[in-house]
Design an enzyme around this catalytic site. Structure first.
Site, mmCIF file in Angstrom:
data_model
loop_
_atom_site.group_PDB
_atom_site.id
_atom_site.type_symbol
_atom_site.label_atom_id
_atom_site.label_comp_id
_atom_site.label_asym_id
_atom_site.label_seq_id
_atom_site.Cartn_x
_atom_site.Cartn_y
_atom_site.Cartn_z
ATOM 1 N N ARG A 198 0.850 -1.192 0.000
ATOM 2 C CA ARG A 198 0.000 0.000 0.000
ATOM 3 C C ARG A 198 0.880 1.235 0.000
ATOM 4 O O ARG A 198 1.729 1.397 0.867
ATOM 5 C CB ARG A 198 -0.860 0.037 1.267
ATOM 6 C CG ARG A 198 -2.018 -0.859 1.220
ATOM 7 C CD ARG A 198 -3.061 -0.494 2.224
ATOM 8 N NE ARG A 198 -2.573 -0.015 3.514
ATOM 9 C CZ ARG A 198 -3.363 0.231 4.529
ATOM 10 N NH1 ARG A 198 -4.665 0.088 4.415
ATOM 11 N NH2 ARG A 198 -2.886 0.659 5.676
ATOM 12 N N THR A 221 -1.169 7.494 -0.895
ATOM 13 C CA THR A 221 -2.470 7.319 -1.569
ATOM 14 C C THR A 221 -3.298 6.199 -0.945
ATOM 15 O O THR A 221 -4.509 6.122 -1.160
ATOM 16 C CB THR A 221 -2.258 6.946 -3.055
ATOM 17 O OG1 THR A 221 -1.619 5.660 -3.088
ATOM 18 C CG2 THR A 221 -1.390 7.963 -3.776
ATOM 19 N N ASP A 245 0.718 -3.477 12.011
ATOM 20 C CA ASP A 245 1.194 -3.814 10.660
ATOM 21 C C ASP A 245 1.612 -5.293 10.630
ATOM 22 O O ASP A 245 2.613 -5.687 11.249
ATOM 23 C CB ASP A 245 2.386 -2.907 10.307
ATOM 24 C CG ASP A 245 2.772 -3.064 8.849
ATOM 25 O OD1 ASP A 245 2.753 -2.067 8.119
ATOM 26 O OD2 ASP A 245 3.093 -4.212 8.430
ATOM 27 N N ASP A 279 5.236 -6.145 9.312
ATOM 28 C CA ASP A 279 6.296 -5.753 10.250
ATOM 29 C C ASP A 279 6.326 -6.665 11.466
ATOM 30 O O ASP A 279 7.403 -7.047 11.948
ATOM 31 C CB ASP A 279 6.092 -4.298 10.696
ATOM 32 C CG ASP A 279 6.492 -3.309 9.620
ATOM 33 O OD1 ASP A 279 7.286 -3.690 8.731
ATOM 34 O OD2 ASP A 279 6.016 -2.160 9.654
HETATM 35 C C1 PRP Z 1 -0.819 -4.974 4.284
HETATM 36 C C2 PRP Z 1 -1.572 -6.281 4.351
HETATM 37 C C3 PRP Z 1 -2.376 -6.249 3.079
HETATM 38 C C4 PRP Z 1 -2.703 -4.786 2.923
HETATM 39 C C5 PRP Z 1 -4.135 -4.577 3.339
HETATM 40 O O1 PRP Z 1 0.270 -5.078 3.447
HETATM 41 O O2 PRP Z 1 -0.736 -7.410 4.486
HETATM 42 O O3 PRP Z 1 -1.678 -6.733 1.950
HETATM 43 O O4 PRP Z 1 -1.821 -4.082 3.798
HETATM 44 O O5 PRP Z 1 -4.519 -3.265 3.126
HETATM 45 P P1 PRP Z 1 -5.664 -2.854 2.091
HETATM 46 O O6 PRP Z 1 -6.800 -3.790 2.307
HETATM 47 O O7 PRP Z 1 -5.982 -1.433 2.499
HETATM 48 O O8 PRP Z 1 -5.089 -2.916 0.721
HETATM 49 P P2 PRP Z 1 1.272 -3.846 3.230
HETATM 50 O O9 PRP Z 1 0.771 -2.946 2.158
HETATM 51 O O10 PRP Z 1 1.556 -3.194 4.561
HETATM 52 O O11 PRP Z 1 2.557 -4.527 2.639
HETATM 53 P P3 PRP Z 1 3.632 -5.500 3.358
HETATM 54 O O12 PRP Z 1 2.929 -6.820 3.602
HETATM 55 O O13 PRP Z 1 4.708 -5.629 2.357
HETATM 56 O O14 PRP Z 1 4.064 -4.871 4.647
HETATM 57 N N1 URA Z 2 -2.206 -3.480 6.781
HETATM 58 C C1 URA Z 2 -1.801 -3.965 7.972
HETATM 59 O O1 URA Z 2 -0.769 -4.651 8.073
HETATM 60 N N2 URA Z 2 -2.529 -3.664 9.057
HETATM 61 C C2 URA Z 2 -3.649 -2.916 8.989
HETATM 62 O O2 URA Z 2 -4.274 -2.683 10.037
HETATM 63 C C3 URA Z 2 -4.045 -2.429 7.734
HETATM 64 C C4 URA Z 2 -3.305 -2.736 6.639
#
Ligand code: PRP
Ligand code: URA
Length: 208
Positions: free
Chosen positions: A103, A107, A199, A202
């Site tokens: 994400r 945005t 997150d 993380d």
């Molecule tokens: C997190 C999560 C999803 C997304 C959900 O990933 O694991 O993929 O956010 O959010 P959304 O429903 O608003 O799209 P992130 O973008 O943090 O990436 P990462 O797993 O690489 O940390």
């Molecule tokens: N992605 C995450 O990892 N946690 C949230 O709460 C939303 C998006």
């Protein structure tokens, strides 16, 4: 709003442990794997069976085995990776694809960076996995990619869903069944799920 919530004490207990900010990455990973295995049991409940002839020590019978479509498991990177091994313990023959998207913090829209799916993916039931369904942008985009490859049978399995994400997914992909271990209250101003677990990527990989 159409979503299957896993109402099972073992799952609920483990989700609570994952939400706790004091749970370390090692325990977080183990809990996510355990919950994924338990959820996979439910997600695969309606898989078709076929008949086969076998001989028990007592007689020849026609008995049921898994038949029809094979399974594909597709994690959304990064955090979806933590759900794959639990499913594989139940369905070891599944093929694994990967879709990478993150994400954009400004945005809040998903940005795709990787997509590799099994060559025969269109013949499979695909279980798309990601612990968090927040705005629904990432899951929707991943489902777009999978459908572009000809897949017609898709299930989405997550740990925590926000009502906003469920609504978006129901609107954009009404044919995709959603399975969640918990349905939370809402998103905050940064589109994080509240109360959520923070997150997921993380916490899984210890990157913050
Ligand atoms: C997190 C999560 C999803 C997304 C959900 O990933 O694991 O993929 O956010 O959010 P959304 O429903 O608003 O799209 P992130 O973008 O943090 O990436 P990462 O797993 O690489 O940390
Ligand atoms: N992605 C995450 O990892 N946690 C949230 O709460 C939303 C998006």
């Amino acid at each position: 709003m159409k979503v299957n919530i896993m109402n099972h004490p073992l799952i609920t207990h483990k989700v609570t442990m994952m939400r706790d900010k004091n749970t370390n990455p090692k325990d977080f990973r183990e809990l996510l794997k355990e919950i994924s295995l338990l959820m996979a049991f439910e997600v695969t409940r309606d898989l078709p069976l076929a008949e086969t002839e076998i001989e028990t020590p007592l007689k020849k019978i026609t008995a049921k085995v898994m038949g029809g479509r094979s399974i594909g498991v597709v994690p959304i990177l990064r955090a979806g990776l933590g759900m794959v091994d639990g499913i594989l313990e139940l369905v070891p023959s599944a093929k694994i694809g990967h879709i990478g998207c993150y994400r954009d913090p400004q945005t809040l829209k998903p940005v795709e960076y990787y997509c590799k799916l099994p060559v025969d993916v269109e013949q499979r039931t695909v279980i798309l996995v990601d612990p968090m369904l927040a705005t629904g942008g990432s899951a929707s985009m991943a489902i777009d990619f999978i459908k572009q490859r000809g897949v017609t049978d898709i299930k989405f399995m997550c740990l925590i869903a926000a009502p906003e994400g469920v609504k978006v997914l129901n609107e954009r992909h009404p044919d995709v069944e959603i399975y969640a271990a918990a349905l939370d209250d809402c998103l905050n101003e940064h589109a994080y799920i509240v109360p959520g677990l923070g997150d997921a990527g993380d916490r899984l990989f210890g990157t913050k």
